[in-house]
Design a protein around this motif. Structure first.
Motif, mmCIF file in Angstrom:
data_model
loop_
_atom_site.group_PDB
_atom_site.id
_atom_site.type_symbol
_atom_site.label_atom_id
_atom_site.label_comp_id
_atom_site.label_asym_id
_atom_site.label_seq_id
_atom_site.Cartn_x
_atom_site.Cartn_y
_atom_site.Cartn_z
ATOM 1 N N TRP A 143 35.091 30.011 36.905
ATOM 2 C CA TRP A 143 36.432 30.551 36.761
ATOM 3 C C TRP A 143 36.490 32.027 37.152
ATOM 4 O O TRP A 143 37.484 32.491 37.725
ATOM 5 C CB TRP A 143 36.914 30.365 35.325
ATOM 6 C CG TRP A 143 37.474 29.002 35.060
ATOM 7 C CD1 TRP A 143 36.904 27.988 34.351
ATOM 8 C CD2 TRP A 143 38.730 28.495 35.527
ATOM 9 N NE1 TRP A 143 37.704 26.878 34.346
ATOM 10 C CE2 TRP A 143 38.844 27.162 35.055
ATOM 11 C CE3 TRP A 143 39.759 29.031 36.293
ATOM 12 C CZ2 TRP A 143 39.952 26.360 35.329
ATOM 13 C CZ3 TRP A 143 40.867 28.234 36.561
ATOM 14 C CH2 TRP A 143 40.962 26.926 36.085
ATOM 15 N N SER A 144 35.438 32.762 36.851
ATOM 16 C CA SER A 144 35.409 34.183 37.220
ATOM 17 C C SER A 144 35.419 34.344 38.737
ATOM 18 O O SER A 144 36.133 35.204 39.276
ATOM 19 C CB SER A 144 34.166 34.848 36.628
ATOM 20 O OG SER A 144 34.201 34.825 35.227
ATOM 21 N N PHE A 145 34.617 33.516 39.428
ATOM 22 C CA PHE A 145 34.598 33.568 40.888
ATOM 23 C C PHE A 145 35.972 33.215 41.460
ATOM 24 O O PHE A 145 36.462 33.861 42.400
ATOM 25 C CB PHE A 145 33.542 32.611 41.448
ATOM 26 C CG PHE A 145 32.132 32.967 41.055
ATOM 27 C CD1 PHE A 145 31.769 34.282 40.822
ATOM 28 C CD2 PHE A 145 31.155 31.985 40.917
ATOM 29 C CE1 PHE A 145 30.478 34.623 40.462
ATOM 30 C CE2 PHE A 145 29.868 32.312 40.561
ATOM 31 C CZ PHE A 145 29.513 33.622 40.329
ATOM 32 N N ALA A 146 36.594 32.177 40.878
ATOM 33 C CA ALA A 146 37.906 31.739 41.366
ATOM 34 C C ALA A 146 38.967 32.813 41.127
ATOM 35 O O ALA A 146 39.786 33.099 42.012
ATOM 36 C CB ALA A 146 38.302 30.437 40.670
ATOM 37 N N VAL A 147 38.945 33.417 39.930
ATOM 38 C CA VAL A 147 39.910 34.472 39.613
ATOM 39 C C VAL A 147 39.698 35.686 40.517
ATOM 40 O O VAL A 147 40.662 36.322 40.955
ATOM 41 C CB VAL A 147 39.793 34.875 38.131
ATOM 42 C CG1 VAL A 147 40.576 36.149 37.840
ATOM 43 C CG2 VAL A 147 40.296 33.743 37.233
ATOM 44 N N THR A 148 38.444 36.010 40.804
ATOM 45 C CA THR A 148 38.147 37.133 41.702
ATOM 46 C C THR A 148 38.724 36.896 43.086
ATOM 47 O O THR A 148 39.384 37.777 43.664
ATOM 48 C CB THR A 148 36.626 37.344 41.809
ATOM 49 O OG1 THR A 148 36.091 37.609 40.513
ATOM 50 C CG2 THR A 148 36.315 38.517 42.727
ATOM 51 N N ALA A 149 38.483 35.697 43.645
ATOM 52 C CA ALA A 149 38.987 35.369 44.974
ATOM 53 C C ALA A 149 40.515 35.417 45.008
ATOM 54 O O ALA A 149 41.117 36.017 45.918
ATOM 55 C CB ALA A 149 38.483 33.982 45.398
ATOM 56 N N ALA A 179 45.925 40.935 45.776
ATOM 57 C CA ALA A 179 45.978 42.388 45.971
ATOM 58 C C ALA A 179 46.151 42.735 47.448
ATOM 59 O O ALA A 179 46.911 43.641 47.803
ATOM 60 C CB ALA A 179 44.706 43.028 45.426
ATOM 61 N N GLY A 180 45.434 41.995 48.314
ATOM 62 C CA GLY A 180 45.559 42.235 49.745
ATOM 63 C C GLY A 180 46.950 41.930 50.263
ATOM 64 O O GLY A 180 47.486 42.669 51.099
ATOM 65 N N VAL A 181 47.561 40.863 49.743
ATOM 66 C CA VAL A 181 48.910 40.487 50.190
ATOM 67 C C VAL A 181 49.953 41.490 49.698
ATOM 68 O O VAL A 181 50.845 41.904 50.447
ATOM 69 C CB VAL A 181 49.259 39.064 49.684
ATOM 70 C CG1 VAL A 181 50.733 38.751 49.945
ATOM 71 C CG2 VAL A 181 48.377 38.029 50.366
ATOM 72 N N LEU A 182 49.838 41.901 48.434
ATOM 73 C CA LEU A 182 50.852 42.776 47.838
ATOM 74 C C LEU A 182 50.705 44.236 48.255
ATOM 75 O O LEU A 182 51.717 44.916 48.505
ATOM 76 C CB LEU A 182 50.784 42.673 46.309
ATOM 77 C CG LEU A 182 51.162 41.325 45.688
ATOM 78 C CD1 LEU A 182 50.985 41.369 44.177
ATOM 79 C CD2 LEU A 182 52.607 40.964 46.031
ATOM 80 N N TRP A 183 49.479 44.721 48.332
ATOM 81 C CA TRP A 183 49.272 46.161 48.540
ATOM 82 C C TRP A 183 48.398 46.502 49.750
ATOM 83 O O TRP A 183 48.086 47.673 49.969
ATOM 84 C CB TRP A 183 48.640 46.774 47.284
ATOM 85 C CG TRP A 183 49.437 46.493 46.042
ATOM 86 C CD1 TRP A 183 50.723 46.885 45.786
ATOM 87 C CD2 TRP A 183 49.005 45.757 44.887
ATOM 88 N NE1 TRP A 183 51.111 46.446 44.549
ATOM 89 C CE2 TRP A 183 50.077 45.749 43.962
ATOM 90 C CE3 TRP A 183 47.822 45.116 44.532
ATOM 91 C CZ2 TRP A 183 50.014 45.107 42.736
ATOM 92 C CZ3 TRP A 183 47.740 44.479 43.302
ATOM 93 C CH2 TRP A 183 48.827 44.477 42.417
ATOM 94 N N GLY A 184 47.984 45.502 50.496
ATOM 95 C CA GLY A 184 47.181 45.769 51.686
ATOM 96 C C GLY A 184 45.729 46.078 51.361
ATOM 97 O O GLY A 184 45.251 45.852 50.248
#
Length: 384
Positions: free
Chosen positions: A8-14, A20-25
Motif C-alpha cells: 500500500w505504501s508503494f501504491a500510495v507513493t506512485a 503531484a506531477g499533474v497538479l503542480w508539475g
C-alpha cells in the motif's frame, strides 16, 4: 512479506507523486518527494516505538492502525490540524482559516509558525514523559547499563517522571520561553499551559490504556491458572462458544485506548514535521500529500517490525528509539526560541537507532558464540 506489508505504501507513493506531477508539475513532484523523505527521517524512531505497542494488539487492530490510523495521520494531523491551530490562535472561524490557508499562504504560514511555542511545549512534554517512564523503569535488558541501572533504582520513587517533567517545563518557561522568535514576546504562560496539557494528555490516555491492559492480563492469567475457579471456567466456556466474555471486552477497550495512545504519539512526532515542512512549501495540499506518503511508510514499517519480531531479535532497538524520543523532546523545547535544522533532528534519531541496532547485533553474536562454546563443552563431556 516485504511486498505484502509495504504494498500500500508503494501504491500510495506512485499515486501521490503522479497526482503531484499533474497538479503542480515537476516542481510540485520534487517538493512532495522531499517532504516524504523528511517525514520518514524524522519519524523512524516513531515506528520502533509504535511497534512496541502494536505487537500487543491483534491483527484486527493492526489493520485499523494501517487504515483508520493513516486517515487520521494524513488528513487529521497533516491537513486539518494546522488549520485548527490557526483558527484557535488567530480566533477566527474554521471556514475563514481554510480560506486563509488556500488564498493567503504567507499569512497562514506566519500564524502556524507563531503557534509553534504552544505546539512544541505540548509535543515536547508528551514525548518527554514517554522517555522518562522508559528510563525510570526496571528492565531485563540494559543498553547503557552505567546510566540505566541507577536511573531504574531512582524510578522506584513514585511519580518521579512527572516531577522531572514539571521541573523541565518550569525551566523551559523561565528561560527559552521568555523571549521567543516565533511570534515574539514572552510566551511563558502559553508554554506552561500547553506543556501541562501535554503532560495531562499523556497521563490520561496512557493511564487508561495501561489500566485496561493490566485488567486484560489479569483476566488471561485467571483463565490459564484458575481452571478450578468458576470465573475462569465461565470465561473459558464463553470463548469456546465464541461468546464475548469480559476478557474479550477488556481486550477491545485496551486495544482502543492503546490505538488512541498511538495516535497521540504520532501527533507529537508530526509537530516538528509539520513546522519543518514550511521550510519547503507553504501549500497545505503539497504538505499533506508529501507528509502523508511518509506517514504511510512509517506505519508499514511499524507493522513490518511487529510481524518480523524485530524488537525481540534486536533487544536494544527500543532503547535507541526511546533515547531518540528524549532527544526530540528536548529539541522541541529548545526550538521554542532557537532554530534547529530538521537534518539535525532527524540525524540524531537515526544515529541513535543505528547505534542501538549495532549493539543488538554485537550482543546476539556474543551470545551465539557463548552458546556454541557451551555446546562444544557438552559434546566433549559426553564423549561425542
Amino acid at each position: 512479506m516485504l511486498l505484502k506489508t509495504f504494498g500500500w505504501s508503494f501504491a500510495v507513493t506512485a499515486a501521490g507523486l503522479a497526482l503531484a506531477g499533474v497538479l503542480w508539475g515537476w516542481q510540485g513532484l520534487a517538493i512532495v518527494g522531499i517532504l516524504s523523505i523528511l517525514e520518514i527521517s524524522l519519524s523512524f524512531d516513531n515506528a520502533v516505538i509504535n511497534a512496541g505497542i502494536l505487537r500487543k494488539m491483534n491483527a484486527f487492530w493492526q489493520k485499523i492502525f494501517l487504515t483508520v490510523g493513516i486517515l487520521i495521520a494524513v488528513f487529521g494531523m497533516r491537513l486539518v490540524f494546522p488549520v485548527v491551530i490557526v483558527a484557535i490562535t488567530a480566533k477566527m472561524g474554521p471556514i475563514e482559516a481554510v480560506n486563509l490557508a488556500i488564498n493567503d499562504k504567507e499569512q497562514y504560514e506566519h500564524l502556524v509558525t507563531a503557534a509553534h511555542p504552544a505546539i512544541a511545549a505540548f509535543g515536547g512534554m508528551f514525548l518527554l514523559m514517554i522517555f522518562l517512564d522508559f528510563i525510570f523503569e526496571e528492565r531485563e535488558h540494559k543498553w547503557l547499563s552505567w546510566l540505566e541501572k541507577p536511573l531504574a533504582k531512582m524510578g522506584k520513587l513514585d511519580m518521579l517522571s512527572v516531577i522531572v517533567a514539571l521541573i523541565v517545563l518550569l525551566v523551559t518557561a523561565m528561560t527559552v520561553a521568555t523571549n521567543v522568535s516565533h511570534g515574539g514576546g514572552d510566551k511563558s504562560a502559553t508554554v506552561l499551559l500547553a506543556g501541562v496539557a501535554g503532560l495531562l494528555t499523556y497521563l490520561v490516555v496512557g493511564g487508561i490504556s495501561g489500566y485496561f491492559e493490566d485488567k486484560l492480563e489479569d483476566a488471561d492469567e485467571d483463565e490459564d491458572d484458575g481452571e478450578d475457579s468458576a470465573a475462569g471456567e465461565a470465561a473459558a466456556a464463553l470463548k469456546k462458544k465464541g461468546g464475548t466474555g469480559s476478557a474479550v471486552g477488556l481486550a477491545g477497550k485496551a486495544a482502543f485506548f492503546m490505538f488512541l495512545y498511538l495516535e497521540v504519539i504520532d501527533a507529537s512526532f508530526s509537530f516538528d514535521g509539520v513546522i519543518g515542512a514550511f521550510a519547503v512549501t507553504n501549500d497545505i495540499f503539497e504538505m499533506a500529500l508529501g507528509l502523508g506518503i511518509g506517514a504511510m511508510y512509517i506505519r508499514s514499517l511499524t507493522v513490518y517490525l511487529v510481524r518480523k519480531g524485530t524488537l525481540d531479535d534486536y533487544v536494544y532497538l527500543e532503547h535507541g528509539a526511546h533515547y531518540a524520543i528524549g532527544a526530540l523532546a528536548v529539541i522541541l523545547l529548545v526550538t521554542i526560541k532557537y532554530e534547529i535544522p530538521e537534518v539535525v533532528t532527524g540525524g540524531i534519531g537515526v544515529l541513535l537507532i543505528l547505534l542501538s541496532f549495532w549493539s543488538s547485533v554485537r550482543k546476539n553474536k556474543a551470545e551465539g558464540k557463548h552458546e556454541q562454546k557451551s555446546g562444544d563443552r557438552s559434546e566433549v563431556a559426553s564423549g561425542v
